[in-house]
Design a protein around this motif. Structure first.
Motif, PDB file in Angstrom:
ATOM      1  N   ILE A 342       0.864  -1.172   0.000  1.00  0.00           N
ATOM      2  CA  ILE A 342       0.000   0.000   0.000  1.00  0.00           C
ATOM      3  C   ILE A 342       0.903   1.225   0.000  1.00  0.00           C
ATOM      4  O   ILE A 342       2.043   1.180   0.507  1.00  0.00           O
ATOM      5  CB  ILE A 342      -0.945  -0.008   1.235  1.00  0.00           C
ATOM      6  CG1 ILE A 342      -1.950   1.143   1.150  1.00  0.00           C
ATOM      7  CG2 ILE A 342      -0.159   0.035   2.518  1.00  0.00           C
ATOM      8  CD1 ILE A 342      -2.996   1.110   2.264  1.00  0.00           C
ATOM      9  N   ASP A 343       0.428   2.308  -0.545  1.00  0.00           N
ATOM     10  CA  ASP A 343       1.203   3.540  -0.537  1.00  0.00           C
ATOM     11  C   ASP A 343       1.322   4.060   0.892  1.00  0.00           C
ATOM     12  O   ASP A 343       0.371   4.010   1.683  1.00  0.00           O
ATOM     13  CB  ASP A 343       0.524   4.582  -1.423  1.00  0.00           C
ATOM     14  CG  ASP A 343       1.329   5.860  -1.500  1.00  0.00           C
ATOM     15  OD1 ASP A 343       2.405   5.834  -2.128  1.00  0.00           O
ATOM     16  OD2 ASP A 343       0.882   6.856  -0.912  1.00  0.00           O
ATOM     17  N   SER A 344       2.512   4.553   1.241  1.00  0.00           N
ATOM     18  CA  SER A 344       2.749   5.035   2.606  1.00  0.00           C
ATOM     19  C   SER A 344       1.801   6.166   2.987  1.00  0.00           C
ATOM     20  O   SER A 344       1.305   6.230   4.117  1.00  0.00           O
ATOM     21  CB  SER A 344       4.197   5.501   2.748  1.00  0.00           C
ATOM     22  OG  SER A 344       5.086   4.425   2.626  1.00  0.00           O
ATOM     23  N   ALA A 345       1.536   7.073   2.045  1.00  0.00           N
ATOM     24  CA  ALA A 345       0.634   8.183   2.339  1.00  0.00           C
ATOM     25  C   ALA A 345      -0.781   7.680   2.613  1.00  0.00           C
ATOM     26  O   ALA A 345      -1.468   8.171   3.521  1.00  0.00           O
ATOM     27  CB  ALA A 345       0.632   9.172   1.177  1.00  0.00           C
ATOM     28  N   ASP A 346      -1.218   6.683   1.822  1.00  0.00           N
ATOM     29  CA  ASP A 346      -2.554   6.125   2.063  1.00  0.00           C
ATOM     30  C   ASP A 346      -2.626   5.430   3.417  1.00  0.00           C
ATOM     31  O   ASP A 346      -3.608   5.568   4.150  1.00  0.00           O
ATOM     32  CB  ASP A 346      -2.916   5.140   0.949  1.00  0.00           C
ATOM     33  CG  ASP A 346      -3.017   5.832  -0.394  1.00  0.00           C
ATOM     34  OD1 ASP A 346      -3.279   7.054  -0.406  1.00  0.00           O
ATOM     35  OD2 ASP A 346      -2.836   5.163  -1.420  1.00  0.00           O
ATOM     36  N   LEU A 347      -1.575   4.655   3.752  1.00  0.00           N
ATOM     37  CA  LEU A 347      -1.568   3.973   5.045  1.00  0.00           C
ATOM     38  C   LEU A 347      -1.547   4.992   6.181  1.00  0.00           C
ATOM     39  O   LEU A 347      -2.224   4.808   7.201  1.00  0.00           O
ATOM     40  CB  LEU A 347      -0.357   3.036   5.136  1.00  0.00           C
ATOM     41  CG  LEU A 347      -0.243   2.238   6.430  1.00  0.00           C
ATOM     42  CD1 LEU A 347      -1.464   1.339   6.629  1.00  0.00           C
ATOM     43  CD2 LEU A 347       1.036   1.400   6.440  1.00  0.00           C
TER      44      LEU A 347
END
Length: 449
Positions: A342-347
């Motif tokens: 998952i993208d770090s920003a989304d997480l």
């Protein structure tokens, strides 16, 4: 199961064809052996018939006599399995091996012809016999001889049975060789499909962008169609992002104008009207931000990965500086890094919403944990607050449903996290504890290279 597997379907069809082929080969070879043996026996019987025809001679009166019987002792031993008989009008000669048995013969053939036939033999045996009609010249004119030479057919049957028994191990060995060749053919032939499956995994993980032309020509059309679908999806995502951005910019000026109107109303003492306008503007902004986030999520590549422990620690450090976070006791995981796909920003956004909600409702303690099980990453957030109403939890679990996003609190934060998890091919599990609420964020594990 067979219907869903190309390997099993090919293996089963190949096994059936091989079994039929080997059985046909067994029968065919047996028939060929029998014919070859009959021809060999017929040649021996013909030699004996020629010998008998040569030793039957006529004297000056025209009387026929067998001057020299075949010297083989088998023709003198009763029921030895080798027999001969000669008839010439009312005269006949038989081998002693027939003893008191008389050969039962079909109608005589025309002169000069012969036939290989099966006739009854002594002691309920079957004989393979060569029956001939021969013309002999005598001083009194032509005489017709009927010469029959025979062999016990059981010898031929025994030889054929022995041949079939000795042939079975070779047939079995050939079958094993064919099975191995079939397995090798299936493995080599389907290898490109396995490679394509790995390529699709890489596409899903974001380690490749397209399949490309490096595939066998038989599956090149399929690969090209997949690449075209990916191109079309990428174009549609880009168009959606642009439309969302245009919508946001288009609403920005009217919303600013509404807020200015609300400020002027408040300056004139009309607090209720101003608050109503500000509430409407905040709701519109909330929905716009939500749709912008959704458009961003659609375009994110699933191959990005995030260090879950580091994201958790970073989110907690921020929330600990808030009034809600500062009053709580935090149990934060440490140790080996755990990576989710998952993208770090989304997480960070998802965990920020979940942990912020937990901090807002916790009484004293929040426990965080992250672990990897097989190909999944489980992130657990437990608070000791009042939990959620069961009807809201049940509503979130229903497909296509989300918690109420009309206000602040658990509902909105959990809904955001649920949407982010779904976009990342994960899920959000919520259950009440005694006391508190347990939220488990289930995400696919990253494929590390």
């Amino acid at each position: 199961m067979i219907r869903d597997s190309l390997r099993l379907r090919l293996a089963l069809s190949g096994l059936i064809v091989m079994a039929i082929s080997l059985a046909a080969a067994q029968v065919g070879l047996s028939i060929l052996f029998n014919r070859h043996a009959e021809r060999a026996i017929a040649a021996d019987l013909l030699d004996l018939s020629d010998y008998l025809a040569a030793t039957i001679r006529a004297d000056a009166t025209g009387t026929l006599a067998l001057t020299q019987p075949p010297p083989d002792p088998a023709y003198d031993r009763p029921y030895s399995g080798r027999y001969w008989a000669v008839t010439a009008g009312d005269k006949s000669w038989n081998s002693r091996s027939l003893w008191d048995f008389t050969l039962v013969l079909p109608e005589a053939l025309p002169p000069g012809e012969s036939a290989l036939i099966t006739i009854p033999g002594p002691q309920d045996t079957a004989l393979l016999a060569l029956d001939r009609s021969v013309i002999r010249q005598t001083p009194q004119g032509e005489r017709l001889l009927r010469i029959t030479t025979a062999l016990d057919r059981s010898r031929l049957d025994t030889a054929r049975t022995t041949f079939e028994a000795e042939m079975l191990p070779w047939i079995a060995a050939f079958g094993i060789l064919v099975l191995f060749a079939g397995w090798l053919q299936i493995r080599v032939g389907l290898a490109p499909l396995s490679t394509l499956a790995e390529t699709l995994k890489f596409l899903t993980a974001g380690r490749m962008e397209r399949i490309g032309p490096t595939v066998p020509e038989e599956i090149a059309p399929l690969a090209a169609q997949i690449d075209q679908l990916l191109d079309a999806r990428a174009g549609e995502i880009e168009r959606s992002r642009r439309r969302a951005a245009d919508l946001a910019h288009g609403l920005k000026t009217p919303l600013q104008a509404l807020l200015a109107d609300a400020s002027r109303l408040r300056d004139t003492g009309r607090e209720a009207e101003a608050a109503g306008i500000e509430t409407i503007v905040a709701s519109i902004r909330q929905q716009v931000d939500r749709e912008l986030a959704r458009a961003t999520l659609i375009g994110e590549q699933t191959g990005r990965q995030a260090d879950v422990i580091r994201v958790l620690q970073g989110v907690v450090r921020v929330i600990q500086r808030t009034p809600d976070g500062a009053r709580l006791s935090w149990h934060i995981p440490e140790g080996t890094a755990v990576f989710a796909r998952i993208d770090s920003a989304d997480l960070t956004e998802a965990l920020g919403a979940l942990i912020e909600n937990a901090a807002a409702h916790a009484t004293r303690t929040i426990r965080l944990d992250a672990c990897r099980t097989a190909d999944r990453v489980l992130i657990t957030i437990i608070d000791d607050g009042p939990g959620l109403p069961e009807d809201q939890i049940a509503r979130l679990r229903r497909r296509g449903q989300r918690l109420d996003t009309s206000g602040d609190g658990n509902g909105f934060g959990l809904s955001i996290a649920d949407e982010i998890a779904s976009r990342a091919q994960g899920s959000l599990e919520i259950r009440n504890r005694t006391p508190g609420l347990e939220v488990v964020l289930d995400l696919p594990a990253a494929v590390l290279t």
